[in-house]
Design a protein around this motif. Structure first.
Motif, PDB file in Angstrom:
ATOM      1  N   ARG A  66       1.913   1.479  -3.508  1.00 30.63           N
ATOM      2  CA  ARG A  66       0.882   2.448  -4.161  1.00 30.63           C
ATOM      3  C   ARG A  66       1.199   4.351  -4.094  1.00 30.63           C
ATOM      4  O   ARG A  66       0.943   5.018  -4.630  1.00 30.63           O
TER       5      ARG A  66
ATOM      6  N   ARG B   1       0.744  -1.349   0.422  1.00 31.98           N
ATOM      7  CA  ARG B   1      -0.111  -0.632   0.574  1.00 31.98           C
ATOM      8  C   ARG B   1       0.934   1.578   0.141  1.00 31.98           C
ATOM      9  O   ARG B   1       0.555   2.273  -0.782  1.00 31.98           O
TER      10      ARG B   1
ATOM     11  N   PHE C 147      -6.839   4.163  -5.690  1.00 30.51           N
ATOM     12  CA  PHE C 147      -5.439   2.701  -6.693  1.00 30.51           C
ATOM     13  C   PHE C 147      -5.253   3.110  -4.988  1.00 30.51           C
ATOM     14  O   PHE C 147      -4.186   1.331  -4.989  1.00 30.51           O
TER      15      PHE C 147
ATOM     16  N   GLY D  24      -5.933   0.562  -2.295  1.00 24.73           N
ATOM     17  CA  GLY D  24      -5.676  -0.856  -3.232  1.00 24.73           C
ATOM     18  C   GLY D  24      -7.264  -1.499  -3.189  1.00 24.73           C
ATOM     19  O   GLY D  24      -7.580  -1.926  -3.537  1.00 24.73           O
ATOM     20  N   ARG D  25      -8.471  -0.576  -2.694  1.00 23.58           N
ATOM     21  CA  ARG D  25      -9.968  -0.802  -3.700  1.00 23.58           C
ATOM     22  C   ARG D  25      -9.951  -1.016  -5.575  1.00 23.58           C
ATOM     23  O   ARG D  25     -11.238  -1.694  -5.302  1.00 23.58           O
ATOM     24  N   ILE D  26      -9.137  -0.478  -6.467  1.00 22.27           N
ATOM     25  CA  ILE D  26      -8.632  -0.853  -7.926  1.00 22.27           C
ATOM     26  C   ILE D  26      -7.568  -1.377  -7.879  1.00 22.27           C
ATOM     27  O   ILE D  26      -6.803  -0.394  -7.711  1.00 22.27           O
ATOM     28  N   THR D  27      -6.990  -1.776  -8.968  1.00 22.76           N
ATOM     29  CA  THR D  27      -6.327  -1.835  -9.783  1.00 22.76           C
ATOM     30  C   THR D  27      -5.426  -0.362 -10.427  1.00 22.76           C
ATOM     31  O   THR D  27      -6.350   0.654 -11.259  1.00 22.76           O
ATOM     32  N   ALA D  28      -4.707  -1.123 -10.469  1.00 23.05           N
ATOM     33  CA  ALA D  28      -3.658   0.455 -12.152  1.00 23.05           C
ATOM     34  C   ALA D  28      -4.715   0.441 -13.618  1.00 23.05           C
ATOM     35  O   ALA D  28      -4.781   1.112 -13.931  1.00 23.05           O
ATOM     36  N   GLY D  29      -4.688  -1.264 -13.360  1.00 23.91           N
ATOM     37  CA  GLY D  29      -6.118  -1.161 -14.965  1.00 23.91           C
ATOM     38  C   GLY D  29      -7.138  -0.573 -14.710  1.00 23.91           C
ATOM     39  O   GLY D  29      -7.922   0.234 -15.858  1.00 23.91           O
ATOM     40  N   GLN D  30      -7.845  -0.781 -13.716  1.00 26.59           N
ATOM     41  CA  GLN D  30      -9.103   0.274 -13.344  1.00 26.59           C
ATOM     42  C   GLN D  30      -9.192   0.951 -13.859  1.00 26.59           C
ATOM     43  O   GLN D  30      -9.900   1.888 -14.192  1.00 26.59           O
TER      44      GLN D  30
END
Length: 106
Positions: free
Chosen positions: A56, A53, A85, A88-94
């Protein structure tokens, strides 16, 4: 990197006390959870999660710093998605897909 075995729900339930004890003793090994040898989740020690985390959050801070060095500011949507992001609730792609969808619609 080779993946570990995937524990099913029943096996994970049986092994949970030992897994948590291993984490308490300093193990950094991840435990894959799923069914039919297909991982759908992973259990990691808190210190590993905190480190990921932090990486990120650092990436988001670097990106915002780069924008500001160019005299720009992130939009409120970009700031909100970057926060999701970083937590950690969404990915980089999302995050990327949502930003592209937002800017295409605007």
């Amino acid at each position: 990197m080779a993946r570990q075995e995937v524990l099913g729900v029943a096996e994970a339930r049986r092994q949970l006390p030992d897994l948590l004890a291993g984490f308490s003793r300093g193990s950094a090994d991840s435990v894959y959870l799923g069914a039919h040898r297909k991982a759908v989740g992973v259990l990691v020690p808190v210190r590993v999660y905190d480190e990921l985390r932090g990486e990120r959050e650092h990436a988001v801070e670097d990106a915002v710093g780069s924008l500001r060095a160019e005299g720009l500011e992130p939009s409120s949507v970009a700031t909100e998605l970057a926060g999701l992001f970083a937590s950690g609730r969404i990915t980089a792609g999302q995050m990327e897909a949502m930003l592209l969808a937002y800017h295409r619609a605007a």
